[in-house]
Motif scaffolding. Sequence first.
Motif, PDB file in Angstrom:
ATOM      1  N   UNK A 149       5.526 -37.447 -28.199  1.00 12.58           N
ATOM      2  CA  UNK A 149       5.017 -38.099 -26.994  1.00 12.58           C
ATOM      3  C   UNK A 149       5.520 -39.536 -26.864  1.00 12.58           C
ATOM      4  N   UNK A 150       5.459 -40.297 -27.962  1.00 16.30           N
ATOM      5  CA  UNK A 150       5.860 -41.701 -27.882  1.00 16.30           C
ATOM      6  C   UNK A 150       7.361 -41.846 -27.672  1.00 16.30           C
ATOM      7  N   UNK A 151       8.138 -40.966 -28.301  1.00 14.42           N
ATOM      8  CA  UNK A 151       9.583 -41.024 -28.075  1.00 14.42           C
ATOM      9  C   UNK A 151       9.959 -40.524 -26.686  1.00 14.42           C
ATOM     10  N   UNK A 152       9.028 -39.831 -26.028  1.00 13.71           N
ATOM     11  CA  UNK A 152       9.254 -39.404 -24.645  1.00 13.71           C
ATOM     12  C   UNK A 152       8.773 -40.446 -23.646  1.00 13.71           C
ATOM     13  N   UNK A 153       8.259 -41.567 -24.164  1.00 16.50           N
ATOM     14  CA  UNK A 153       7.849 -42.662 -23.290  1.00 16.50           C
ATOM     15  C   UNK A 153       6.413 -42.596 -22.829  1.00 16.50           C
ATOM     16  N   UNK A 154       5.600 -41.701 -23.392  1.00 18.39           N
ATOM     17  CA  UNK A 154       4.211 -41.603 -22.962  1.00 18.39           C
ATOM     18  C   UNK A 154       3.385 -42.714 -23.602  1.00 18.39           C
ATOM     19  N   UNK A 155       2.754 -43.527 -22.773  1.00 14.98           N
ATOM     20  CA  UNK A 155       1.913 -44.625 -23.248  1.00 14.98           C
ATOM     21  C   UNK A 155       0.557 -44.546 -22.551  1.00 14.98           C
ATOM     22  N   UNK A 156      -0.478 -44.588 -23.317  1.00 15.05           N
ATOM     23  CA  UNK A 156      -1.837 -44.547 -22.780  1.00 15.05           C
ATOM     24  C   UNK A 156      -2.735 -45.283 -23.760  1.00 15.05           C
ATOM     25  N   UNK A 221       6.253 -32.409 -22.342  1.00 14.05           N
ATOM     26  CA  UNK A 221       6.809 -33.598 -22.980  1.00 14.05           C
ATOM     27  C   UNK A 221       7.296 -33.299 -24.400  1.00 14.05           C
ATOM     28  N   UNK A 222       6.518 -32.526 -25.142  1.00 18.26           N
ATOM     29  CA  UNK A 222       6.915 -32.193 -26.511  1.00 18.26           C
ATOM     30  C   UNK A 222       8.182 -31.341 -26.490  1.00 18.26           C
ATOM     31  N   UNK A 223       8.240 -30.361 -25.613  1.00 18.97           N
ATOM     32  CA  UNK A 223       9.411 -29.496 -25.543  1.00 18.97           C
ATOM     33  C   UNK A 223      10.660 -30.244 -25.100  1.00 18.97           C
ATOM     34  N   UNK A 224      10.505 -31.185 -24.179  1.00 15.59           N
ATOM     35  CA  UNK A 224      11.663 -31.981 -23.762  1.00 15.59           C
ATOM     36  C   UNK A 224      12.212 -32.794 -24.924  1.00 15.59           C
ATOM     37  N   UNK A 225      11.297 -33.353 -25.720  1.00 18.43           N
ATOM     38  CA  UNK A 225      11.712 -34.110 -26.904  1.00 18.43           C
ATOM     39  C   UNK A 225      12.444 -33.210 -27.892  1.00 18.43           C
ATOM     40  N   UNK A 280       6.274 -31.409 -41.281  1.00 21.89           N
ATOM     41  CA  UNK A 280       6.435 -31.560 -42.718  1.00 21.89           C
ATOM     42  C   UNK A 280       7.832 -31.900 -43.193  1.00 21.89           C
ATOM     43  N   UNK A 281       8.086 -31.513 -44.431  1.00 24.23           N
ATOM     44  CA  UNK A 281       9.289 -31.859 -45.177  1.00 24.23           C
ATOM     45  C   UNK A 281      10.486 -31.015 -44.728  1.00 24.23           C
ATOM     46  N   UNK A 282      11.669 -31.649 -44.687  1.00 26.88           N
ATOM     47  CA  UNK A 282      12.909 -30.889 -44.547  1.00 26.88           C
ATOM     48  C   UNK A 282      13.402 -30.658 -43.147  1.00 26.88           C
ATOM     49  N   UNK A 283      12.810 -31.338 -42.164  1.00 25.55           N
ATOM     50  CA  UNK A 283      13.277 -31.143 -40.792  1.00 25.55           C
ATOM     51  C   UNK A 283      14.154 -32.262 -40.289  1.00 25.55           C
ATOM     52  N   UNK A 284      14.202 -33.368 -41.009  1.00 22.81           N
ATOM     53  CA  UNK A 284      14.992 -34.512 -40.560  1.00 22.81           C
ATOM     54  C   UNK A 284      14.104 -35.603 -39.978  1.00 22.81           C
ATOM     55  N   UNK A 285      14.531 -36.852 -40.134  1.00 20.07           N
ATOM     56  CA  UNK A 285      13.672 -37.968 -39.718  1.00 20.07           C
ATOM     57  C   UNK A 285      13.574 -38.096 -38.201  1.00 20.07           C
ATOM     58  N   UNK A 286      14.462 -37.460 -37.453  1.00 17.08           N
ATOM     59  CA  UNK A 286      14.375 -37.555 -35.987  1.00 17.08           C
ATOM     60  C   UNK A 286      13.028 -37.073 -35.482  1.00 17.08           C
ATOM     61  N   UNK A 287      12.444 -36.081 -36.145  1.00 17.29           N
ATOM     62  CA  UNK A 287      11.183 -35.515 -35.677  1.00 17.29           C
ATOM     63  C   UNK A 287       9.978 -36.256 -36.235  1.00 17.29           C
ATOM     64  N   UNK A 288      10.209 -37.243 -37.085  1.00 16.99           N
ATOM     65  CA  UNK A 288       9.090 -37.910 -37.757  1.00 16.99           C
ATOM     66  C   UNK A 288       9.034 -39.411 -37.457  1.00 16.99           C
ATOM     67  N   UNK A 289      10.071 -39.963 -36.805  1.00 19.89           N
ATOM     68  CA  UNK A 289      10.173 -41.415 -36.664  1.00 19.89           C
ATOM     69  C   UNK A 289      10.300 -41.827 -35.204  1.00 19.89           C
ATOM     70  N   UNK A 291      11.918 -44.241 -32.217  1.00 19.89           N
ATOM     71  CA  UNK A 291      13.266 -44.743 -31.951  1.00 19.89           C
ATOM     72  C   UNK A 291      13.456 -46.174 -32.439  1.00 19.89           C
ATOM     73  N   UNK A 292      12.476 -47.023 -32.124  1.00 23.04           N
ATOM     74  CA  UNK A 292      12.653 -48.452 -32.412  1.00 23.04           C
ATOM     75  C   UNK A 292      12.712 -48.756 -33.909  1.00 23.04           C
TER      76      UNK A 292
END
Length: 333
Positions: A149-156, A221-225, A280-289, A291-292
């Motif tokens: 959500x946050x990497x998709x720009x959702x802020x609330x 939003x999750x699927x677009x990400x 969890x483990x082993x998917x890559x940091x793109x899904x866990x971190x 952008x900034x």
Amino acid sequence: MTFEPVNKIYQVEATCLTPVHISSGDEIKSWEYIVTDDKTFYRLDLFAFFKKIIDKNPDKVWALLEEGNLIKIRNFIYSQREKLSGILEKTYLYKNKVSDKFYELYEKNISDQQKHEESNQLIIKEFIRSNNEPFIPGSSIKGALRTALENSGYKEENFYRKFQVKDSNFFTENAVNVEVIDRANSVDDQVELIPSGEKFNFKIKIDKRLDNFTASKLRKKVNNFMKEKISKYEKNLIQFKKLAKKEDDSDKVEQLADLQNKLSTLKNETEGKQMLLNLGFGGGYWYKSLKERHPDWGNVESYKNSKLQIPRTWWRDESRLPLGFVKCKLRKK
């Protein structure tokens, strides 16, 4: 007086598309388990186990315990494992199945130690449990959703206080396997995994006062990400495939083409009414971190050689997709 419910509650049915590991933060040491000839892994209740085997062979066991050599203790347990089968069934915390690869490593490890040769310690990354029953914490699922959500720009403001994810149901004892996975530019890992195809359930609660936030918006939003990130993997694969062709490495070209097809199939899961997550483990940091936090986030140019390193965890076998992909179907209660 009647009160309207505060939360919109969604029941989520999830299916593991690739194996999942959620770490407990602990490791299982080699003397804390036994693997039998039928490839069953027993996680030992050490106090109960040693209490039983002391009764069987007090002099030998007390001598080993006093010496404090954990490798010798482990080798003794291994040498007695068939005789101890009745004790194992009474003194284990839980049991799993192990892969053929892990079993081969386990046997080799024992053999090497008996010959006083250097060996892999076979420390296992433990799957999270409560009372020895595996489950997926709501916090892990919520973290994956929040990243998307946050990497998709959702802020609330205060959104995540109004958005709850409950822990999953417990998996059955036989749902977890011990596998060996290959990491690029690193040593192999031994990991407890929930295998592909396993299903689980959890609940999402969304505060009704979040009028502009619905399950449909969450899913979109999750699927677009996820679609964006998988597309970046595909872009990288094309780059690496070109390098492999240039080097006339036909095996590598075939492997990357196969992986590209599997990623395309995975990306198709972002269409329709289901939601794709990476846990969890082993998917890559793109899904866990966020952008900034990573200036080189998603840039293939930041990798200086031709090895496919995003993510760094891959299967040894033919199914080389990253770990942790889960397909979710949301149903309002």
